[in-house]
Design an enzyme around this catalytic site. Structure first.
Site, PDB file in Angstrom:
ATOM      1  N   ARG A 236       0.863  -1.195  -0.132  1.00 56.65           N
ATOM      2  CA  ARG A 236       0.011   0.016   0.195  1.00 56.65           C
ATOM      3  C   ARG A 236       0.800   1.131  -0.056  1.00 56.65           C
ATOM      4  O   ARG A 236       1.949   1.425   0.632  1.00 56.65           O
ATOM      5  CB  ARG A 236      -1.069  -0.028   1.125  1.00 56.65           C
ATOM      6  N   GLU A 265      -2.522   8.407  -5.723  1.00 55.27           N
ATOM      7  CA  GLU A 265      -2.859   7.975  -7.076  1.00 55.27           C
ATOM      8  C   GLU A 265      -3.856   8.298  -7.507  1.00 55.27           C
ATOM      9  O   GLU A 265      -4.904   8.648  -7.189  1.00 55.27           O
ATOM     10  CB  GLU A 265      -3.046   6.107  -6.859  1.00 55.27           C
ATOM     11  N   HIS A 283       0.915   0.816 -10.160  1.00 58.77           N
ATOM     12  CA  HIS A 283      -0.111  -0.369  -9.202  1.00 58.77           C
ATOM     13  C   HIS A 283      -0.954  -1.321 -10.241  1.00 58.77           C
ATOM     14  O   HIS A 283      -2.022  -1.519 -10.252  1.00 58.77           O
ATOM     15  CB  HIS A 283      -1.340   0.615  -8.550  1.00 58.77           C
TER      16      HIS A 283
END
Length: 532
Positions: A236, A265, A283
């Site tokens: 994370r 993000e 990601h």
């Protein structure tokens, strides 16, 4: 415009695999909408029973308020940043996700980043494609015989440890919630975080994002590491402090990093991207065809269970969590006992106790309380009773609910009892057990009476003053009504006192037949139980 449909409606708000739709099965009306477009989403959600989303659709308080019939929100993935779980819980809406769908995919990406940072694979690839042959610049390091520090030994951390030990790496780990003996079984040595920072040649982070873990690998930690260390974060964003990492690499205190996640993000302009020692991906932790497929199929199954009012193991807003295998067979039993309790009581109790006794109590049996509650309200309310809204029905009705457990169970291996105090102070209780390898559901107690009878769809419970001939009259009246008796148990405290008879019959007993039986034997109480 509101559609009228006899089937429950499932709204798919983002692109999901055909296998997901197949997993839902034929029992639903499927609709599609672009969930990212609020003007489309809000009218579309008004009359649906379930909505399936990924990450672009925001199922917030406004959407939940608009969705009057909504019973379940399903996120085909792991995180739930786009779902307002507390608003859903208040509205009695179940929220499900697919917590295990991407664990292999995430672990494999972390391993890929470890190899890529060790051997400068992306940097060398870019240089060569730009016409530069730079063998000396991109000399790397071997993974074999190096120490990998795994920060967070959960499911993904364990998979990474297993895979990298096959590379000949020595694995150490930090995780305050893992017992050293459990880690030792996997050949992993547990250390404090400071010890891990000092000895690790590579560090990979696999922790959940919490206030405690945010910035855990920050400036202080990055002053304790070897200057040759390479750090991977595919967990994370924010667990590794990006500004502190940038400084550490610039100052030569960290040799390189592999990042898949970022504090904010989408992230396209981090100073870290300017550094040649940093390998970065946008990601991609869950981005494989297999993970997407697993997530879709998993939540489709959960939606099916939720709309059938069944227990959904992946529901995030249901007390009970993961259910032990030994506890699972007790769920339908506890639910039936709840329904029998309501049939016997004829009203909702002021206080309800769910008592679980026996060796099963070495596991978490909270879910049996939910099962019993679901049964108690099954025949009381109009709506589908689920594991989410059953406690809300109890709360709305001011029913005080308690779970009590005891490892002692003298007569049976395990016994579940639903006991309630009614508004006039009278107590009603029913107990059941599972017998034998096939988990035969049996009723073993009604109030103070011991009985031993296999549960059936249709039952009659009578209380009357003990005297000869009563059972014959009951049999005669049932026979005249064309009802066959499958099983019967008579219990009494003393001769001539109150007696209890429990009968299982092959079909539902009409109200007038029960009334005739009650009048004929002068029953103190006569109840039918229909579980079919």
């Amino acid at each position: 415009m509101t559609h009228v449909s006899s089937k429950p409606v499932v709204l798919i708000a983002e692109e999901l695999s055909p296998a997901t739709v197949d997993a839902l099965g034929p029992d639903f009306e499927i609709r599609h909408v672009n969930g990212a477009d609020r003007a489309e989403l809000l009218p579309a959600i008004v009359d649906v029973d379930a909505i399936l989303v990924r990450s672009a659709t925001k199922v917030d308080a406004e959407a939940i308020a608009a969705a009057k019939k909504l019973k379940v929100v399903a996120r085909a993935g792991v995180g739930l940043d786009n779902v307002d779980v507390s608003a859903a819980t208040k509205a009695g809406v179940m929220v499900v996700n697919a917590p295990t769908s991407n664990i292999v995919t995430a672990a494999e990406l972390a391993c890929g980043l470890l190899v890529a940072t060790a051997r400068n694979i992306p940097q060398a690839n870019t240089a060569l494609k730009n016409g530069e042959w730079k063998r000396n610049k991109y000399t790397g390091v071997e993974l074999s015989e190096k120490t990998l520090g795994v920060v967070g030994l959960g499911r993904i951390g364990v998979l990474v440890a297993q895979r990298m030990s096959a590379f000949g790496m020595k694995i150490v780990a930090y995780d305050p919630y893992v017992q050293p003996a459990r880690a030792a079984q996997m050949g992993v040595k547990m250390l404090t975080l400071d010890e891990l920072l000092e000895v690790a040649d590579f560090i990979t982070v696999h922790l959940p994002k919490t206030p405690e873990t945010l910035g855990l690998i920050g400036d202080e930690a990055l002053h304790k590491v070897k200057p040759s260390v390479r750090i991977v974060n595919a967990a994370r964003g924010g667990i590794v402090d990006e500004a502190a990492l940038y400084s550490a690499i610039k100052e030569g205190r960290v040799a390189g990093a592999g990042l898949d996640v970022y504090a904010k993000e989408p992230c396209t302009d981090s100073p870290l991207f300017e550094l040649d020692q940093v390998v970065c991906t946008p990601h991609l932790g869950a981005s494989t065809d297999e993970a997407q497929e697993k997530a879709g199929i998993s939540v489709a199954k959960s939606v099916r269970l939720a709309l059938a009012g069944e227990l959904v193991p992946d529901a995030v807003n249901v007390q009970g969590g993961v259910i032990a295998e030994d506890v699972r067979p007790g769920l339908p039993l506890a639910e039936k006992l709840g329904r029998i309790f309501t049939a016997l009581a004829g009203e909702v109790a002021v206080r309800l106790d769910v008592e679980v006794c026996g060796e099963i109590t070495q596991h978490d049996v909270k879910v049996l309380e939910l099962s019993a509650l679901k049964g108690v309200f099954e025949d009381v309310v109009d709506e589908t009773v689920s594991y989410v809204n059953a406690p809300l029905f109890a709360q709305e009705r001011g029913v005080e609910v308690r779970l009590t457990t005891s490892s002692e169970s003298p007569d049976h291996r395990n016994v579940v009892t639903v006991r309630g105090t009614l508004s006039d102070g009278q107590e009603v209780s029913v107990s059941g057990t599972l017998a034998g390898p096939k988990h035969l559901q049996k009723i073993v107690g009604v109030g103070e009476y011991d009985v031993d009878l296999a549960l059936a769809d249709h039952m009659i419970v009578l209380r009357y003053t003990d005297r000869p001939g009563v059972v014959g009259k009951v049999g005669q009246l049932l026979g005249e009504a064309g009802l066959n008796i499958a099983g019967m148990q008579v219990a009494r405290a003393e001769e001539g006192g109150e007696a209890l008879v429990v009968l299982t019959v092959d079909a539902e007993v009409p109200v007038d037949v029960l009334a005739a039986i009650s009048a004929e034997i002068g029953a103190a109480s006569a109840r039918t139980v229909n579980l079919g």
